[in-house]
Scaffold this motif. Structure first.
Motif, mmCIF file in Angstrom:
data_model
loop_
_atom_site.group_PDB
_atom_site.id
_atom_site.type_symbol
_atom_site.label_atom_id
_atom_site.label_comp_id
_atom_site.label_asym_id
_atom_site.label_seq_id
_atom_site.Cartn_x
_atom_site.Cartn_y
_atom_site.Cartn_z
ATOM 1 N N UNK A 22 0.870 -1.176 0.000
ATOM 2 C CA UNK A 22 0.000 0.000 0.000
ATOM 3 C C UNK A 22 0.908 1.228 0.000
ATOM 4 N N UNK A 23 0.650 2.139 -0.925
ATOM 5 C CA UNK A 23 1.434 3.371 -1.052
ATOM 6 C C UNK A 23 0.510 4.523 -0.694
ATOM 7 N N UNK A 24 0.956 5.389 0.183
ATOM 8 C CA UNK A 24 0.124 6.478 0.715
ATOM 9 C C UNK A 24 0.906 7.784 0.673
ATOM 10 N N UNK A 25 0.267 8.842 0.204
ATOM 11 C CA UNK A 25 0.869 10.172 0.163
ATOM 12 C C UNK A 25 0.062 11.068 1.097
ATOM 13 N N UNK A 26 0.612 11.428 2.270
ATOM 14 C CA UNK A 26 -0.147 12.224 3.238
ATOM 15 C C UNK A 26 -0.101 13.724 2.931
ATOM 16 N N UNK A 27 -0.553 14.076 1.744
ATOM 17 C CA UNK A 27 -0.563 15.480 1.323
ATOM 18 C C UNK A 27 -1.898 15.782 0.645
ATOM 19 N N UNK A 28 -2.401 16.986 0.837
ATOM 20 C CA UNK A 28 -3.689 17.393 0.261
ATOM 21 C C UNK A 28 -3.572 17.798 -1.204
ATOM 22 N N UNK A 29 -2.356 17.828 -1.735
ATOM 23 C CA UNK A 29 -2.171 18.313 -3.106
ATOM 24 C C UNK A 29 -1.299 17.394 -3.946
ATOM 25 N N UNK A 30 -1.303 16.105 -3.647
ATOM 26 C CA UNK A 30 -0.536 15.144 -4.442
ATOM 27 C C UNK A 30 -1.358 13.869 -4.559
ATOM 28 N N UNK A 31 -1.074 13.100 -5.577
ATOM 29 C CA UNK A 31 -1.783 11.843 -5.777
ATOM 30 C C UNK A 31 -0.862 10.783 -6.327
ATOM 31 N N UNK A 32 -1.428 9.602 -6.531
ATOM 32 C CA UNK A 32 -0.667 8.478 -7.056
ATOM 33 C C UNK A 32 -1.366 7.938 -8.294
ATOM 34 N N UNK A 33 -0.572 7.447 -9.232
ATOM 35 C CA UNK A 33 -1.110 6.848 -10.451
ATOM 36 C C UNK A 33 -0.274 5.628 -10.793
ATOM 37 N N UNK A 34 -0.929 4.625 -11.323
ATOM 38 C CA UNK A 34 -0.231 3.488 -11.909
ATOM 39 C C UNK A 34 -0.343 3.701 -13.408
ATOM 40 N N UNK A 35 0.793 4.007 -14.033
ATOM 41 C CA UNK A 35 0.794 4.480 -15.417
ATOM 42 C C UNK A 35 2.120 4.108 -16.088
ATOM 43 N N UNK A 36 2.108 4.038 -17.389
ATOM 44 C CA UNK A 36 3.349 3.862 -18.147
ATOM 45 C C UNK A 36 4.134 5.171 -18.106
ATOM 46 N N UNK A 37 5.447 5.074 -17.970
ATOM 47 C CA UNK A 37 6.286 6.275 -17.994
ATOM 48 C C UNK A 37 7.331 6.141 -19.092
ATOM 49 N N UNK A 38 7.895 7.275 -19.474
ATOM 50 C CA UNK A 38 8.999 7.269 -20.419
ATOM 51 C C UNK A 38 8.607 7.281 -21.881
ATOM 52 N N UNK A 39 7.346 7.017 -22.194
ATOM 53 C CA UNK A 39 6.906 7.008 -23.594
ATOM 54 C C UNK A 39 5.954 8.174 -23.874
ATOM 55 N N UNK A 40 5.930 9.149 -22.965
ATOM 56 C CA UNK A 40 5.082 10.315 -23.145
ATOM 57 C C UNK A 40 3.804 10.295 -22.339
ATOM 58 N N UNK A 41 3.423 9.139 -21.786
ATOM 59 C CA UNK A 41 2.178 9.067 -21.019
ATOM 60 C C UNK A 41 2.217 9.937 -19.775
ATOM 61 N N UNK A 42 3.384 10.038 -19.148
ATOM 62 C CA UNK A 42 3.495 10.882 -17.966
ATOM 63 C C UNK A 42 3.275 12.352 -18.327
ATOM 64 N N UNK A 43 3.838 12.809 -19.446
ATOM 65 C CA UNK A 43 3.600 14.186 -19.904
ATOM 66 C C UNK A 43 2.146 14.373 -20.321
ATOM 67 N N UNK A 44 1.564 13.339 -20.962
ATOM 68 C CA UNK A 44 0.150 13.405 -21.352
ATOM 69 C C UNK A 44 -0.748 13.527 -20.126
ATOM 70 N N UNK A 45 -0.399 12.822 -19.041
ATOM 71 C CA UNK A 45 -1.188 12.915 -17.814
ATOM 72 C C UNK A 45 -1.176 14.339 -17.272
ATOM 73 N N UNK A 46 -0.003 14.950 -17.211
ATOM 74 C CA UNK A 46 0.082 16.334 -16.724
ATOM 75 C C UNK A 46 -0.689 17.282 -17.637
ATOM 76 N N UNK A 47 -0.619 17.070 -18.954
ATOM 77 C CA UNK A 47 -1.373 17.906 -19.901
ATOM 78 C C UNK A 47 -2.874 17.732 -19.690
ATOM 79 N N UNK A 48 -3.316 16.493 -19.479
ATOM 80 C CA UNK A 48 -4.737 16.236 -19.246
ATOM 81 C C UNK A 48 -5.202 16.902 -17.956
ATOM 82 N N UNK A 49 -4.378 16.850 -16.920
ATOM 83 C CA UNK A 49 -4.740 17.524 -15.671
ATOM 84 C C UNK A 49 -4.845 19.027 -15.863
#
Length: 134
Positions: free
Chosen positions: A36-63
């Motif tokens: 279990x992974x937990x981030x005790x912050x009101x302004x951060x989150x967790x995602x299970x996602x592919x990285x390195x192929x642009x999906x991480x940048x796409x996620x930030x753009x979508x947000x």
């Protein structure tokens, strides 16, 4: 249950920070169970996602598309548009759970566990890793 906190420096820009190596280290040799992974912050989150192929940048753009950094937010302290950072964890929750089999996370081929931080006002984050043996 075994638990440990790690500190992640996210810096002054929006980031998708891959936590997979830290998670692998934590569960190595632990047997079967649940990470279990937990981030005790009101302004951060967790995602299970592919990285390195642009999906991480796409996620930030979508947000940015879904939660624009503008003056519409009632929560107004911090940098301009910071209120959206407080809404983001409703879309990307501050927790994730991953099955662990024989001391290895049962992730898919391209999956990574990632910290998503859009709050440029807080450059250091705490992440709690907990292992519940099965």
């Amino acid at each position: 249950m075994r638990s440990e906190e790690i500190e992640i420096r996210t810096g002054a820009e929006e980031v998708v920070h891959d936590l997979t190596a830290e998670c692998e280290r934590f569960v190595r040799g632990a047997g079967d169970g649940l990470l279990h992974v937990w981030v005790p912050h009101a302004t951060a989150g967790l995602a299970v996602i592919e990285t390195g192929a642009g999906s991480d940048d796409d996620l930030l753009a979508a947000l940015r598309d879904v939660l624009p950094k503008d003056g519409r937010w009632r929560h107004r302290h911090g940098s301009p548009g910071h209120g959206r950072d407080h809404v983001m964890p409703a879309f990307l929750p501050p927790y994730a759970s991953v099955p662990v089999l024989d001391g290895r996370m049962a992730l898919g081929t391209w999956q990574s566990v990632c910290l998503v931080d859009t709050n440029v006002d807080n450059p250091v984050r705490t992440v709690r890793l907990s292992f519940l043996a099965g």
